[in-house]
Design an enzyme around this catalytic site. Sequence first.
Site, PDB file in Angstrom:
ATOM      1  CB  ILE A 107      -0.902   0.027   1.095  1.00 17.58           C
ATOM      2  CG1 ILE A 107      -1.704  -1.413   1.204  1.00 17.58           C
ATOM      3  CG2 ILE A 107      -1.837   1.084   1.219  1.00 17.58           C
ATOM      4  CD1 ILE A 107      -2.690  -1.666   2.331  1.00 17.58           C
ATOM      5  CG  PHE A 167       1.469   2.912   4.411  1.00 14.38           C
ATOM      6  CD1 PHE A 167       0.427   2.634   4.080  1.00 14.38           C
ATOM      7  CD2 PHE A 167       2.263   3.895   3.984  1.00 14.38           C
ATOM      8  CE1 PHE A 167      -0.375   3.471   3.220  1.00 14.38           C
ATOM      9  CE2 PHE A 167       1.306   5.089   3.598  1.00 14.38           C
ATOM     10  CZ  PHE A 167       0.062   4.830   3.282  1.00 14.38           C
ATOM     11  CB  ALA A 168       6.628   0.363   8.507  1.00 17.43           C
ATOM     12  CG  ASN A 184       7.845  -4.084  13.034  1.00 19.61           C
ATOM     13  OD1 ASN A 184       8.632  -3.270  12.922  1.00 19.61           O
ATOM     14  ND2 ASN A 184       6.671  -4.286  12.408  1.00 19.61           N
ATOM     15  CE1 TYR A 232      -1.918  -6.056  11.511  1.00 23.13           C
ATOM     16  CE2 TYR A 232      -3.928  -7.020  11.439  1.00 23.13           C
ATOM     17  CZ  TYR A 232      -2.935  -6.042  10.859  1.00 23.13           C
ATOM     18  OH  TYR A 232      -3.343  -5.502  10.079  1.00 23.13           O
ATOM     19  CE  LYS A 284      -1.294  -2.416  11.947  1.00 20.29           C
ATOM     20  NZ  LYS A 284      -0.732  -1.282  10.957  1.00 20.29           N
ATOM     21  CG  PHE A 293     -13.344  -3.389   6.234  1.00 20.84           C
ATOM     22  CD1 PHE A 293     -13.118  -2.078   6.841  1.00 20.84           C
ATOM     23  CD2 PHE A 293     -14.160  -4.199   6.797  1.00 20.84           C
ATOM     24  CE1 PHE A 293     -14.010  -2.012   8.090  1.00 20.84           C
ATOM     25  CE2 PHE A 293     -14.976  -3.925   7.927  1.00 20.84           C
ATOM     26  CZ  PHE A 293     -14.585  -2.817   8.415  1.00 20.84           C
ATOM     27  CG  ASN A 294     -10.166  -8.446   3.414  1.00 19.72           C
ATOM     28  OD1 ASN A 294     -11.091  -8.178   4.404  1.00 19.72           O
ATOM     29  ND2 ASN A 294      -9.811  -9.583   3.597  1.00 19.72           N
ATOM     30  CG  ASP A 314      -9.991 -16.394   8.571  1.00 19.61           C
ATOM     31  OD1 ASP A 314      -9.486 -15.208   8.676  1.00 19.61           O
ATOM     32  OD2 ASP A 314      -9.776 -17.316   7.604  1.00 19.61           O
TER      33      ASP A 314
HETATM   34  N1  UDP Z   1      -8.678 -17.433   2.377  1.00 20.87           N
HETATM   35  C1  UDP Z   1      -8.843 -18.717   1.904  1.00 20.87           C
HETATM   36  N2  UDP Z   1      -7.657 -19.341   1.279  1.00 20.87           N
HETATM   37  C2  UDP Z   1      -6.346 -18.912   1.042  1.00 20.87           C
HETATM   38  C3  UDP Z   1      -6.364 -17.156   1.734  1.00 20.87           C
HETATM   39  C4  UDP Z   1      -7.531 -16.732   2.356  1.00 20.87           C
HETATM   40  O1  UDP Z   1      -9.801 -19.127   1.645  1.00 20.87           O
HETATM   41  O2  UDP Z   1      -5.583 -19.050   0.778  1.00 20.87           O
HETATM   42  C5  UDP Z   1      -9.778 -16.729   2.928  1.00 20.87           C
HETATM   43  C6  UDP Z   1      -9.719 -16.222   4.447  1.00 20.87           C
HETATM   44  O3  UDP Z   1     -10.206 -17.452   4.959  1.00 20.87           O
HETATM   45  C7  UDP Z   1     -10.806 -15.411   4.370  1.00 20.87           C
HETATM   46  C8  UDP Z   1     -10.537 -14.341   3.160  1.00 20.87           C
HETATM   47  O4  UDP Z   1     -10.185 -15.520   2.172  1.00 20.87           O
HETATM   48  O5  UDP Z   1     -11.808 -15.425   4.915  1.00 20.87           O
HETATM   49  C9  UDP Z   1      -9.610 -13.440   2.982  1.00 20.87           C
HETATM   50  O6  UDP Z   1      -8.377 -13.769   3.557  1.00 20.87           O
HETATM   51  P1  UDP Z   1      -7.121 -12.845   3.519  1.00 20.87           P
HETATM   52  O7  UDP Z   1      -5.898 -13.452   4.040  1.00 20.87           O
HETATM   53  O8  UDP Z   1      -6.810 -12.577   2.095  1.00 20.87           O
HETATM   54  O9  UDP Z   1      -7.645 -11.295   4.390  1.00 20.87           O
HETATM   55  P2  UDP Z   1      -7.871 -11.313   5.879  1.00 20.87           P
HETATM   56  O10 UDP Z   1      -9.406 -11.387   5.660  1.00 20.87           O
HETATM   57  O11 UDP Z   1      -7.311 -12.472   6.738  1.00 20.87           O
HETATM   58  O12 UDP Z   1      -7.540  -9.902   6.265  1.00 20.87           O
END
Ligand code: UDP
Length: 320
Positions: A12, A67-68, A86, A135, A139, A163-164, A279
């Site tokens: 980013i 961003f680090a 870190n 993690y 933050k 978010f993602n 998750d």
């Molecule tokens: N995910 C998955 N397979 C992978 C990596 C991620 O099914 O190899 C799923 C993970 O369980 C989550 C979504 O994809 O529901 C997004 O994961 P990612 O690690 O990209 O981002 P996060 O939501 O952890 O920040």
Amino acid sequence: MKCLVVGGAGYIGSHMVKHLVRAGHQVLVADTAAARPGIPWVGLDIADAPTLDALFAEYRFDAVFHFASFIQVGESVADPAKYYQNNVAATLTLLQAMVRAGIQTLIFSSTAAVYGDPQRVPIDEDHPKSPINPYGRSKWMVEQILQDFDRAYGLNSVCLRYFNAAGADPEGLLGERHEPETHLIPLILQAAAGRREAVTVFGRDYPTPDGTCIRDYVHVTDLVSAHALAVDYLMAGGASTACNLGNGQGFSVQQVIDTARQVTGREISISEAPRRAGDPPRLVADASKAKALLGWQAQFASLEQIVSHAWNWERQYPWH
Ligand code: UDP
């Protein structure tokens, strides 16, 4: 403006640097890795206070973008010390150096992980903060430190809770690469490109329509534009705050794979695995605050655009 971009060599951060340079700002990247060619870069660990003091004395920065950080949830559970050192301790050193130098403007990369398991979706900024891994806690700790630093030292900040983060520079100059790669979209596209056999789906037994996890994917270029608006907001006298960044729309892992099949026209093999620890089933942002307060508007909100920009990068630079 004179801007310091800490972590400006990363995914980013590098997109932020491009935006700032294009907008005519003077940019210096501080990172342990080298910045893109042509961008002034200083190899720096932000835990090194004397070097920070020297840097801040030499360049009178108007704003710092931070961003680090380490970003892997699983690793943070296995080695929390690394994350607190870190993400928290080194950041505290950076903030103290900013206070000593009289730099009063910071944009901080935060995360939806500060909320933990959602009690309601979409998630707004007032949702309780109860991160479920080191993690997310690291933050949230920094966010709280920033609230105290504002009150005590007048350090103004905007914490942007991503978010993602996904996608790549629409011009194809930059993209996403982590080592090791753990993020869904790059892994899917590496499978599409034949660089890995299959993408693993972590869990099909979630309480969602197709049983896979739902996430709110937001284009990296849109994240960057929010940072630029956030710095303008602070410079115009805005108060310290935190804003979510997301599109308010959730897509399941299976929907992301289906979209990638469409965009790439390739077969993408799937292997099945149990749920990944930590998750939550569904994370979707309420980003109305960023829109109202900062005037943020996503330019690349569709999943097809996000995946297709990431695919352009994957095909253009397969050796990265
Ligand atoms: N995910 C998955 N397979 C992978 C990596 C991620 O099914 O190899 C799923 C993970 O369980 C989550 C979504 O994809 O529901 C997004 O994961 P990612 O690690 O990209 O981002 P996060 O939501 O952890 O920040």
